[in-house]
Design an enzyme around this catalytic site. Structure first.
Site, mmCIF file in Angstrom:
data_model
loop_
_atom_site.group_PDB
_atom_site.id
_atom_site.type_symbol
_atom_site.label_atom_id
_atom_site.label_comp_id
_atom_site.label_asym_id
_atom_site.label_seq_id
_atom_site.Cartn_x
_atom_site.Cartn_y
_atom_site.Cartn_z
ATOM 1 N N HIS A 38 -5.134 1.465 -6.551
ATOM 2 C CA HIS A 38 -4.596 2.595 -5.795
ATOM 3 C C HIS A 38 -5.729 3.415 -5.157
ATOM 4 C CE1 HIS A 38 -0.935 5.491 -5.494
ATOM 5 N NE2 HIS A 38 -1.651 5.492 -4.379
ATOM 6 N N ARG A 74 4.134 2.430 -2.666
ATOM 7 C CA ARG A 74 4.290 2.817 -4.059
ATOM 8 C C ARG A 74 4.771 1.593 -4.823
ATOM 9 N NH1 ARG A 74 1.625 6.492 -2.738
ATOM 10 N NH2 ARG A 74 1.974 8.751 -3.054
ATOM 11 N N GLU A 88 1.882 2.150 -13.278
ATOM 12 C CA GLU A 88 0.539 2.470 -12.796
ATOM 13 C C GLU A 88 -0.011 3.652 -13.592
ATOM 14 O OE1 GLU A 88 -1.096 4.245 -8.685
ATOM 15 O OE2 GLU A 88 0.029 2.369 -8.435
ATOM 16 N N ASP A 116 -2.246 -2.652 -3.740
ATOM 17 C CA ASP A 116 -3.042 -1.467 -4.075
ATOM 18 C C ASP A 116 -2.274 -0.559 -5.018
ATOM 19 O OD1 ASP A 116 -5.337 0.276 -3.811
ATOM 20 O OD2 ASP A 116 -4.063 1.591 -2.616
ATOM 21 N N VAL A 174 0.850 -1.194 0.000
ATOM 22 C CA VAL A 174 0.000 0.000 0.000
ATOM 23 C C VAL A 174 0.884 1.243 0.000
ATOM 24 C CG1 VAL A 174 -2.075 -1.024 1.021
ATOM 25 C CG2 VAL A 174 -0.245 -0.205 2.523
#
Length: 306
Positions: free
Chosen positions: A271, A224, A252, A247, A222
């Site tokens: 995210h 990066r 991304e 997450d 959770v």
């Protein structure tokens, strides 16, 4: 009169009274601000990208504080104007992200995601899963969110170890240094990542550290995406040796065809750790404190640069 800009009308409407001598205004940073000389504090939008936006921020000669709504700030420091302080959103997302970290761990260990797939297929399959209780949980990153995760895991009867950049004793816990991770990994059932992304933490979780985890260990990220070597993680997931609950990813957003869409033993959310109905009210709480500090000539909170 100093101006405080907020990116959405909703935030201004919900802000409440402001100190005498301070003005609120709406500015989404999508174009130049009409009165650049008067802006003292700017709250950036929740999802902030685009070189043109940074140019507009640089056009504010008397900006005192650039307020980020996120706990992470590595994306902003290279672009922020040198004459302004930068503050992160420490405290806004502690509960939200800690909830998701625990929820991701529970989803993976208790196989909630596969039970939901069974439901969609009309399958009633009773099977034994793993409990979070009594698991050895190592939390990498011990800021406000890391502490919130540790408290929740302890309440769920986990054996919790915390790790940060420097060793210390804090909150009644011994905080290990990053250098202890290879040794700690061997006794870790659940590795939770919530460290900021820095030069030191990029690919902190590399192939060697993943290999040091015992068979069946779970990696919960959770933080990066780039804290983890994605290729090394994909290799472990494809072997079936580790599980992951993510997450955040690198890259991304996750592009079509990326291996993480189809790796086994994987739970994925897009995210959303700090994206709940608590985000707006807690952001407003922080900005109100910053506005009060501006009016009273006190130092700003959460300053990470400047």
């Amino acid at each position: 009169m100093p101006i405080v800009t907020l990116p959405f009308v909703e935030l201004v409407d919900r802000f409440g009274p402001v100190p005498d001598g301070v003005e609120l205004d709406v500015w989404d940073v999508e174009g130049p601000y009409a009165r650049p000389d008067d802006v003292a504090i700017t709250l950036l939008p929740f999802y902030f990208a685009g070189r043109h936006r940074w140019e507009y921020v640089h056009d504010l000669p008397n900006l005192r504080l650039l307020q980020l709504p996120s706990a992470g700030y590595e994306h902003a420091l290279p672009h922020a104007p040198a004459h302004a302080q930068v503050a992160n959103g420490r405290g806004i997302h502690d509960d939200e992200t800690a909830e998701l970290a625990v929820g991701l761990a529970l989803t993976s260990l208790r196989e909630i995601h596969t039970f939901q797939a069974d439901r969609a297929a009309g399958v009633w399959d009773v099977r034994t899963t793993r409990s979070l209780a009594d698991r050895r949980v190592t939390i990498v990153g011990y800021g406000a969110i890391g502490a919130a995760i540790a408290t929740r895991c302890e309440a769920m009867r986990c054996d919790v170890t915390v790790v940060a950049r420097t060793a210390r004793d804090q909150d009644g816990r011994h905080v290990h240094a990053f250098g202890d991770l290879p040794t700690l990994a061997a006794d870790t059932d659940v590795l939770v990542l919530i460290t900021p992304l820095t030069e030191e933490t990029e690919h902190l979780v590399d192939a060697d550290l993943l290999a040091a985890l015992p068979d069946g260990a779970l990696v919960v990220n959770v933080a990066r995406g780039r804290v983890v070597d994605t290729d090394a993680l994909v290799a472990e997931l494809r072997r079936g040796r580790l599980s992951a609950a993510l997450d955040v990813t690198d890259p991304e957003p996750l592009p079509a065809g990326h291996p993480l869409w189809t790796t086994p033993n994987t739970v994925l959310t897009p995210h959303v750790g700090g994206n709940t109905d608590l985000s707006v009210p807690r952001t407003l709480e922080l900005v109100r404190r910053q506005v009060a500090a501006l009016a009273e000539g006190r130092p700003f909170a959460n300053v990470v640069h400047g």
